[in-house]
Design an enzyme around this catalytic site. Sequence first.
Site, PDB file in Angstrom:
ATOM      1  N   ASP A   1      12.531   3.004 -37.040  1.00  7.00           N
ATOM      2  CA  ASP A   1      11.270   2.269 -37.200  1.00  7.00           C
ATOM      3  C   ASP A   1      11.115   1.665 -38.593  1.00  7.00           C
ATOM      4  OD1 ASP A   1      10.799   4.684 -38.438  1.00  7.00           O
ATOM      5  OD2 ASP A   1       8.901   5.088 -37.415  1.00  7.00           O
TER       6      ASP A   1
HETATM    7  C1  LAN Z   1       9.315  11.703 -42.410  1.00  6.95           C
HETATM    8  C2  LAN Z   1       8.984  10.537 -43.239  1.00  6.95           C
HETATM    9  C3  LAN Z   1       9.159   9.200 -42.553  1.00  6.95           C
HETATM   10  C4  LAN Z   1       8.841   9.285 -41.077  1.00  6.95           C
HETATM   11  C5  LAN Z   1       8.510   7.937 -40.380  1.00  6.95           C
HETATM   12  C6  LAN Z   1       9.553   6.860 -40.643  1.00  6.95           C
HETATM   13  C7  LAN Z   1       7.176   7.427 -40.901  1.00  6.95           C
HETATM   14  C8  LAN Z   1       8.355   8.179 -38.895  1.00  6.95           C
HETATM   15  O1  LAN Z   1       7.907   7.025 -38.234  1.00  6.95           O
HETATM   16  C9  LAN Z   1       9.578   8.815 -38.298  1.00  6.95           C
HETATM   17  C10 LAN Z   1       9.796  10.198 -38.937  1.00  6.95           C
HETATM   18  C11 LAN Z   1       9.949  10.152 -40.471  1.00  6.95           C
HETATM   19  C12 LAN Z   1      11.347   9.685 -40.772  1.00  6.95           C
HETATM   20  C13 LAN Z   1       9.798  11.536 -41.098  1.00  6.95           C
HETATM   21  C14 LAN Z   1      10.271  12.731 -40.359  1.00  6.95           C
HETATM   22  C15 LAN Z   1       9.909  14.114 -40.946  1.00  6.95           C
HETATM   23  C16 LAN Z   1      10.000  14.123 -42.460  1.00  6.95           C
HETATM   24  C17 LAN Z   1      11.407  13.737 -42.849  1.00  6.95           C
HETATM   25  C18 LAN Z   1       8.985  13.081 -42.965  1.00  6.95           C
HETATM   26  C19 LAN Z   1       7.546  13.350 -42.538  1.00  6.95           C
HETATM   27  C20 LAN Z   1       9.040  13.321 -44.460  1.00  6.95           C
HETATM   28  C21 LAN Z   1       9.188  14.870 -44.606  1.00  6.95           C
HETATM   29  C22 LAN Z   1       9.611  15.425 -43.217  1.00  6.95           C
HETATM   30  C23 LAN Z   1      10.694  16.531 -43.355  1.00  6.95           C
HETATM   31  C24 LAN Z   1      11.083  17.045 -41.984  1.00  6.95           C
HETATM   32  C25 LAN Z   1      10.181  17.668 -44.230  1.00  6.95           C
HETATM   33  C26 LAN Z   1      11.132  18.848 -44.375  1.00  6.95           C
HETATM   34  C27 LAN Z   1      10.829  19.873 -43.343  1.00  6.95           C
HETATM   35  C28 LAN Z   1      11.558  20.153 -42.203  1.00  6.95           C
HETATM   36  C29 LAN Z   1      10.860  20.743 -41.041  1.00  6.95           C
HETATM   37  C30 LAN Z   1      13.039  19.947 -42.051  1.00  6.95           C
END
Ligand code: LAN
Length: 643
Positions: A377
């Site tokens: 995305d």
């Molecule tokens: C994110 C940040 C970006 C986000 C978007 C692109 C906005 C979304 O549309 C798809 C999912 C994604 C890539 C996403 C997934 C989960 C993340 C990576 C986070 C919210 C930032 C931090 C989080 C991550 C999983 C935190 C570490 C903890 C774990 C449970 C592994």
Amino acid sequence: MRRARDVLARTQAADGSWKGDYSGPLFLGPVYVAGLYVMGRAPEPRVRDGMVAFTRAHQNADGGWGLDVESPSLVFTSVLNYVALRLLGVGADDPGLSLARAWFLPRGGALASASWGKFVLALLGLYDYEGLAPVPPEPWLLPRALPFHPSRLWCHCRMVYLPMGWLYGRRARAREAPLLAELRRELYPQPYADVDWGAARGRVARTDGYSPHGPALRAVHRVLGLYERFHSKRLRARALDESLALIRGEDEATHFICIGPINKVLDMVVWHVARPEGPEVRAHLERLPDYLQPTAQGITVNGYNSSQLWDTAFAVQALVASGDTTGGARDALERAGRYLEAQQVLEDSPDAARHYRHPSRGGWPFSTRAHGWPISDCTAEALKACLLLEPLGLNRVPRERLAQAVAFILSLQNRDGGWATYERRRGPRWLERFNPSDVFAGIMVDSSYVECTSACVQALVAWRGAHPDAPVGRAIARGADFLRRQQRPDGGWEGSWGVCFSYGTWFGVTGLVASGAGASDPALRRAVAFLEAHQREDGSWSETLQACRERRWVEGRSGHAVTTSWAVLSLVAAGEADAAATRRGVAWLRARQAAEGAWPPEPLAGVFNRTCAIHYDAYLRIFPLWALALAERPSGALTACGG
Ligand code: LAN
């Protein structure tokens, strides 16, 4: 709208991006501090003081700390933040720390923490490895074709368990110190020597058990426990070598930024143990401050190395929608166009297949090109932004690179027609039953999401607008079909990366509209009814994080500007620009705007894995502007992309 646009343009960074606070989770700072401590290091004094101030500022009134800055206390984050303050130099007799002990000790202290907390404590020598559910490195040696091979896990999950497996296999732990002996007395309700570690393995406080361990996971843990007792040294050595090679691959592909703040710290600790003071440790330390975030309450750790690309792509769309593309607004768009150009990933990661990486070429990441992990995305929103800049003469990404972005998006479509985040779905759905994290849900497999699917559909439609012969029709139709199947009987869509149904519904509606659904489409009618049913007396909409946890609409105490903007954007896209609900929403947004053009702070709008809130700093400057812009257009016949 003009004032909102000025506020947005004024907050642009010199490089053309919007760079802001991406903090919120309260387990990231303690992992950062603990990792440095294991390496015999500490943050520099300025950072240390800032971290202490931030941690104190976010202690709950009951003495504990929540999973994030807005949530009720968990043993996991309470114990970890307690330990972090102690490692940063706060004394055990500090009143805040006494209060914290009084909260977590009756609940079992370290013994009742969620699993990641126990792991970090084990690294510090504050918890016995015997008391961990086993995380051996050997699964990496299994045949790749097995449905539970670790390469099939969601990349965020596998990148955390990869270094965990290595550190577990080595039983790595910090050098013994008097402070650690004191902490072992402070974190347990009974003497450390009397702890029954076997019994502690499966123990978790009620506050921490969002995803309970089922019989399947308990059975796996029993088998792994047996394996741990009888494992072959040679196999372990091979598994450690293999893990280390994969860790190196991740570090190099991301320029030592790593996919996220947790695996960043764990990888760094791995290198400290494997090659103390080696070049990998130095490279890691250099990139460590990338994650630090100064805030009004002190210093914290961001959930990613930034959300720059994502916010910039949205800011461009909101600015273009607002109509004025002259003067200062044009300058801002020009700089943003340069940022988009500079952040596209132009090559696959080194030895991609060996490291289980999907080809990256043509994609855009969430933050920066150096981060190196493009996302479906993020690529879609950046492509949409470039295509909006094109007629203004401000798009700097050449045609063939835009075509590569389209190919990247197409390569990620799942068999169910939807799009996941970084990769195509690799694992079966039943893998979720083996989630050992306690506090998160949906971390095991990367499966299709309404948000990612809608963004990709919209981008492909925009691309087809510029290239009518592009072979994307089938992908769009399959994506739209997925969106229809995901709509809930009440007309809403559940969001996964924003709070919650208002976010999901914005994507559901705009995806369907882009794919050609007309205002009278029954799915859109149901979505409109869903939003109308949740509008508040005062014309606003409001949802809280609790909605994500309970998977039903849960309203906050007052209206939220970001939630209201998502609802207004959905209604306008569904052809309701002139409807009473839309007008009342717009009136509320206008009334709520402060004189200088900004909207007052409100609860966090971002979320992940259904439980943890995260701060999207720019949303409050982007979405109300975007909503006002589209709602003020003369006709409701607009495309979802705002163009
Ligand atoms: C994110 C940040 C970006 C986000 C978007 C692109 C906005 C979304 O549309 C798809 C999912 C994604 C890539 C996403 C997934 C989960 C993340 C990576 C986070 C919210 C930032 C931090 C989080 C991550 C999983 C935190 C570490 C903890 C774990 C449970 C592994």
